[in-house]
Design a protein around this motif. Structure first.
Motif, PDB file in Angstrom:
ATOM      1  N   GLU A  43      12.782   9.347  -7.111  1.00  0.00           N
ATOM      2  CA  GLU A  43      13.450   8.369  -7.968  1.00  0.00           C
ATOM      3  C   GLU A  43      14.938   8.235  -7.652  1.00  0.00           C
ATOM      4  O   GLU A  43      15.711   7.742  -8.477  1.00  0.00           O
ATOM      5  CB  GLU A  43      13.249   8.771  -9.431  1.00  0.00           C
ATOM      6  CG  GLU A  43      11.782   8.751  -9.866  1.00  0.00           C
ATOM      7  CD  GLU A  43      11.596   9.058 -11.341  1.00  0.00           C
ATOM      8  OE1 GLU A  43      10.454   9.203 -11.764  1.00  0.00           O
ATOM      9  OE2 GLU A  43      12.609   9.164 -12.065  1.00  0.00           O
ATOM     10  N   ILE A  45      17.374   6.241  -6.568  1.00  0.00           N
ATOM     11  CA  ILE A  45      17.450   4.788  -6.373  1.00  0.00           C
ATOM     12  C   ILE A  45      18.395   4.417  -5.229  1.00  0.00           C
ATOM     13  O   ILE A  45      18.034   3.594  -4.372  1.00  0.00           O
ATOM     14  CB  ILE A  45      17.868   4.096  -7.687  1.00  0.00           C
ATOM     15  CG1 ILE A  45      16.881   4.460  -8.826  1.00  0.00           C
ATOM     16  CG2 ILE A  45      17.914   2.583  -7.505  1.00  0.00           C
ATOM     17  CD1 ILE A  45      15.447   4.101  -8.510  1.00  0.00           C
ATOM     18  N   ASN A  49      17.089   2.319  -1.915  1.00  0.00           N
ATOM     19  CA  ASN A  49      17.660   1.004  -1.574  1.00  0.00           C
ATOM     20  C   ASN A  49      18.281   1.014  -0.180  1.00  0.00           C
ATOM     21  O   ASN A  49      18.140   0.061   0.593  1.00  0.00           O
ATOM     22  CB  ASN A  49      18.707   0.617  -2.613  1.00  0.00           C
ATOM     23  CG  ASN A  49      18.088   0.289  -3.962  1.00  0.00           C
ATOM     24  OD1 ASN A  49      16.890   0.018  -4.042  1.00  0.00           O
ATOM     25  ND2 ASN A  49      18.874   0.308  -5.016  1.00  0.00           N
ATOM     26  N   TRP A  68      12.094  -1.568  -1.649  1.00  0.00           N
ATOM     27  CA  TRP A  68      12.803  -2.229  -2.758  1.00  0.00           C
ATOM     28  C   TRP A  68      11.884  -2.449  -3.949  1.00  0.00           C
ATOM     29  O   TRP A  68      12.312  -2.355  -5.098  1.00  0.00           O
ATOM     30  CB  TRP A  68      13.389  -3.538  -2.258  1.00  0.00           C
ATOM     31  CG  TRP A  68      14.525  -3.329  -1.288  1.00  0.00           C
ATOM     32  CD1 TRP A  68      15.344  -2.245  -1.201  1.00  0.00           C
ATOM     33  CD2 TRP A  68      14.948  -4.224  -0.254  1.00  0.00           C
ATOM     34  NE1 TRP A  68      16.253  -2.403  -0.184  1.00  0.00           N
ATOM     35  CE2 TRP A  68      16.042  -3.616   0.418  1.00  0.00           C
ATOM     36  CE3 TRP A  68      14.526  -5.480   0.162  1.00  0.00           C
ATOM     37  CZ2 TRP A  68      16.699  -4.214   1.476  1.00  0.00           C
ATOM     38  CZ3 TRP A  68      15.191  -6.080   1.226  1.00  0.00           C
ATOM     39  CH2 TRP A  68      16.258  -5.459   1.880  1.00  0.00           C
ATOM     40  N   SER A  71      11.654   0.853  -5.678  1.00  0.00           N
ATOM     41  CA  SER A  71      12.909   1.123  -6.377  1.00  0.00           C
ATOM     42  C   SER A  71      12.973   0.345  -7.693  1.00  0.00           C
ATOM     43  O   SER A  71      13.375   0.881  -8.725  1.00  0.00           O
ATOM     44  CB  SER A  71      14.079   0.753  -5.471  1.00  0.00           C
ATOM     45  OG  SER A  71      15.294   0.878  -6.167  1.00  0.00           O
ATOM     46  N   GLN A  72      12.560  -0.918  -7.656  1.00  0.00           N
ATOM     47  CA  GLN A  72      12.598  -1.737  -8.864  1.00  0.00           C
ATOM     48  C   GLN A  72      11.603  -1.245  -9.905  1.00  0.00           C
ATOM     49  O   GLN A  72      11.852  -1.358 -11.109  1.00  0.00           O
ATOM     50  CB  GLN A  72      12.307  -3.193  -8.488  1.00  0.00           C
ATOM     51  CG  GLN A  72      12.789  -4.195  -9.541  1.00  0.00           C
ATOM     52  CD  GLN A  72      12.718  -5.616  -9.032  1.00  0.00           C
ATOM     53  OE1 GLN A  72      11.935  -5.932  -8.149  1.00  0.00           O
ATOM     54  NE2 GLN A  72      13.535  -6.484  -9.590  1.00  0.00           N
ATOM     55  N   GLN A  75      13.344   1.687 -11.663  1.00  0.00           N
ATOM     56  CA  GLN A  75      14.488   1.292 -12.505  1.00  0.00           C
ATOM     57  C   GLN A  75      14.538  -0.223 -12.578  1.00  0.00           C
ATOM     58  O   GLN A  75      14.867  -0.888 -11.602  1.00  0.00           O
ATOM     59  CB  GLN A  75      15.779   1.865 -11.918  1.00  0.00           C
ATOM     60  CG  GLN A  75      17.024   1.508 -12.733  1.00  0.00           C
ATOM     61  CD  GLN A  75      18.270   2.168 -12.170  1.00  0.00           C
ATOM     62  OE1 GLN A  75      18.223   3.300 -11.732  1.00  0.00           O
ATOM     63  NE2 GLN A  75      19.379   1.460 -12.194  1.00  0.00           N
ATOM     64  N   LYS A  76      14.201  -0.747 -13.713  1.00  0.00           N
ATOM     65  CA  LYS A  76      14.100  -2.203 -13.871  1.00  0.00           C
ATOM     66  C   LYS A  76      15.459  -2.891 -13.882  1.00  0.00           C
ATOM     67  O   LYS A  76      15.634  -3.957 -13.282  1.00  0.00           O
ATOM     68  CB  LYS A  76      13.348  -2.537 -15.171  1.00  0.00           C
ATOM     69  CG  LYS A  76      11.941  -1.966 -15.258  1.00  0.00           C
ATOM     70  CD  LYS A  76      11.027  -2.617 -14.243  1.00  0.00           C
ATOM     71  CE  LYS A  76       9.605  -2.115 -14.410  1.00  0.00           C
ATOM     72  NZ  LYS A  76       8.699  -2.689 -13.396  1.00  0.00           N
ATOM     73  N   ASP A  78      19.898  -3.017 -13.674  1.00  0.00           N
ATOM     74  CA  ASP A  78      21.039  -2.492 -12.926  1.00  0.00           C
ATOM     75  C   ASP A  78      20.599  -1.885 -11.602  1.00  0.00           C
ATOM     76  O   ASP A  78      20.964  -0.742 -11.261  1.00  0.00           O
ATOM     77  CB  ASP A  78      21.798  -1.457 -13.756  1.00  0.00           C
ATOM     78  CG  ASP A  78      22.409  -2.052 -14.998  1.00  0.00           C
ATOM     79  OD1 ASP A  78      22.548  -1.321 -16.001  1.00  0.00           O
ATOM     80  OD2 ASP A  78      22.750  -3.272 -14.977  1.00  0.00           O
ATOM     81  N   ASN A  79      19.779  -2.608 -10.877  1.00  0.00           N
ATOM     82  CA  ASN A  79      19.231  -2.113  -9.613  1.00  0.00           C
ATOM     83  C   ASN A  79      19.463  -3.164  -8.526  1.00  0.00           C
ATOM     84  O   ASN A  79      19.061  -4.325  -8.669  1.00  0.00           O
ATOM     85  CB  ASN A  79      17.737  -1.817  -9.760  1.00  0.00           C
ATOM     86  CG  ASN A  79      17.197  -1.040  -8.579  1.00  0.00           C
ATOM     87  OD1 ASN A  79      17.808  -0.978  -7.512  1.00  0.00           O
ATOM     88  ND2 ASN A  79      16.040  -0.424  -8.775  1.00  0.00           N
TER      89      ASN A  79
END
Length: 501
Positions: A43, A45, A49, A68, A71-72, A75-76, A78-79
């Motif tokens: 996790e 992020i 990325n 990506w 990653s999204q 964390q939904k 501020d990514n």
């Protein structure tokens, strides 16, 4: 430093290492470091990325999109992964050009398999012109130049590939191969012939072998020209004709492959997310089931307690209600109250069940005997030091349930080793019941005596439940017990509303 902090520290260390390598164009090294960072913390992020950006930089768009998307999912908000995906979707023209370059690269692989290196070189030039950061296309183009002996062109292409990724093993291998091939080339000096005429020395250069064999070389050149013409026809015209024939099917196949790759990337990301959801769902279901079982057991125990205190219910009824309570799901206080009622109710019911089961066994009614004994064992698994278990095993045996009988006999032998009941169980394993069958004289006397004992010893369990003993139990001590149960019920109620409101 705790174990979790060490893991996070290691993940951040490898992320920083990957970032440093990416800044100096060490793309391959950056990929390895970022993958190690994600092994410690999937996790992370920023690491995920950056790995997607590195993949994108060397032309591997599908791998970049996969990272990506993952990653999204972690964390939904501020990514930056969402921004990257939107930018790719927004610039459809660039995406189509990259897709076209990938298709050209795949077609070049087909040409190489067919031996059409010239067509492959043409397609690869177009691919790197469309997609200048396509590292694999540069490497394949350099390899074709090496094969065809065009070392200067191979050197130029490898320089571009090296600028894209300074530590890529494939690029470095090709550069080393190019150096070795160029070292083997060299010019050989021609030998000179010398003559002496008087006092003069005449130096005559050696005649070139080409001049000496001019006629032969002319014929050889003609033959080579014919072969080259045939080769041009075979390698250029014939493949071109075949390409026209198969162009439509190849385009559709490549389109399907690209779509499948995209779908596979999405499916892979969704599977990982689904696995995480399932794990949390299983834990919640287990906790819910345990809470519901505890609530049900407390409600049933309170019902038994009320019926017991009322003095209006026979012990047989109380025993059946008590058997429906799951003792293991109760708390410590609940188990104490459960055991107090069980110690009062179960002995008389066990005696009656055992007597009735022996009578049914002697009469040949084995199903009834099995039913009574199974309920007895649930109340007291060691009743009469294994005699009840032995009678249950014999009932199974005579009822043609040999597997269950064998299991009971093994249980007796393990629970009561070196005892008479264990020896009888061992004999019964040979196929002969340990308890005699039929209503013999001795058994009839025992049965009658047992019935009389049951009536004399436990008559109060059915007719005298409202007697003086029960009244004493319903005094102040019983009021304390009931208050404790009320507290248990209220406490459990608080937990229930907190979990499921």
């Amino acid at each position: 430093m705790e174990y979790t902090e060490k893991i996070l520290h290691q993940s951040n260390y490898w992320y920083n290492d990957g970032l440093r390598k990416a800044k100096i164009r060490d793309i391959s090294g950056a990929v390895q470091s970022l993958k190690r960072s994600l092994q410690y913390n999937r996790e992370n992020i920023p690491a995920r990325n950056l790995l997607g950006l590195v993949y994108y930089e060397r032309g591997e768009i599908a791998e970049a999109i996969v990272e990506w998307i993952l990653s999204q999912n972690f964390q939904k908000s501020d990514n930056l992964a969402g921004y990257f995906i939107r930018e790719i979707q927004k610039d459809k023209k660039t995406l189509e050009e990259i897709d076209r370059a990938v298709q050209m690269y795949n077609q070049c692989l087909v040409y190489c398999d067919q031996g059409a290196e010239d067509l492959a070189v043409i397609q690869l030039k177009k691919a790197v012109q469309i997609h200048p950061s396509y590292l694999k296309a540069y490497q394949l183009l350099a390899l074709l130049y090496l094969k065809t002996g065009q070392y200067q062109k191979a050197k130029q292409v490898l320089k571009r590939a090296h600028r894209l990724d300074t530590t890529n093993e494939t690029t470095l291998k090709y550069m080393h191969e190019l150096s070795e091939l160029r070292e083997t080339q060299g010019t050989k000096g021609r030998e000179q012939k010398t003559y002496e005429i008087g006092n003069d020395t005449v130096i005559q250069p050696a005649v070139s072998p080409l001049k000496e064999n001019a006629g032969f070389l002319t014929i050889l050149n003609i033959v080579i020209g014919i072969l080259l013409g045939a080769a041009v026809v075979w390698f250029l015209i014939v493949p071109a004709v075949n390409e026209v024939k198969s162009n439509r099917s190849n385009k559709s196949v490549l389109a399907f492959k690209e779509e499948i790759n995209s779908k596979d990337a999405q499916i892979s990301a969704m599977k990982k997310e689904l696995e995480t959801i399932r794990n949390s769902s299983d834990e919640n279901e287990a906790a819910t089931a345990a809470a519901l079982a505890a609530k049900d057991s407390y409600e049933k125990l309170l019902t038994v307690k009320e019926h017991y205190n009322s003095g209006q219910y026979a012990y047989a009824t109380l025993a059946k209600e008590l058997l429906e309570v799951q003792k293991d799901s109760l708390g410590d206080q609940g188990k104490v109250q459960y055991q107090a009622i069980a110690d009062e109710v179960y002995p008389s019911i066990c005696a009656e069940h055992y007597s009735s089961a022996k009578q049914s066994y002697q009469q040949g009614d084995y199903p009834k005997a099995i039913t009574l004994l199974e309920e007895l064992i649930r109340m007291d698994g060691h009743y009469k030091d294994g005699e009840a278990l032995l009678l249950l095993g014999d009932s199974y045996l005579l009822n043609n349930e040999k597997d269950k009988a064998e299991a009971i006999y093994k249980q007796i032998i393990e629970a009561y080793p070196k005892t008479d009941v264990a020896k009888r169980a061992e004999e019964a394993q040979k196929g002969t019941p340990a308890n005699t069958q039929g209503a013999g004289t001795e058994e009839s006397v025992d049965s009658g005596q047992s019935g009389a004992d049951v009536y004399n010893d436990y008559g109060s369990a059915y007719g005298d439940t409202a007697g003086s003993d029960t009244e004493d139990y319903q005094g102040q001590g019983d009021q304390d017990v009931y208050d404790n149960y009320q507290e248990t019920e209220e406490s459990y109620g608080d937990v229930t509303y907190e979990e499921y409101q």
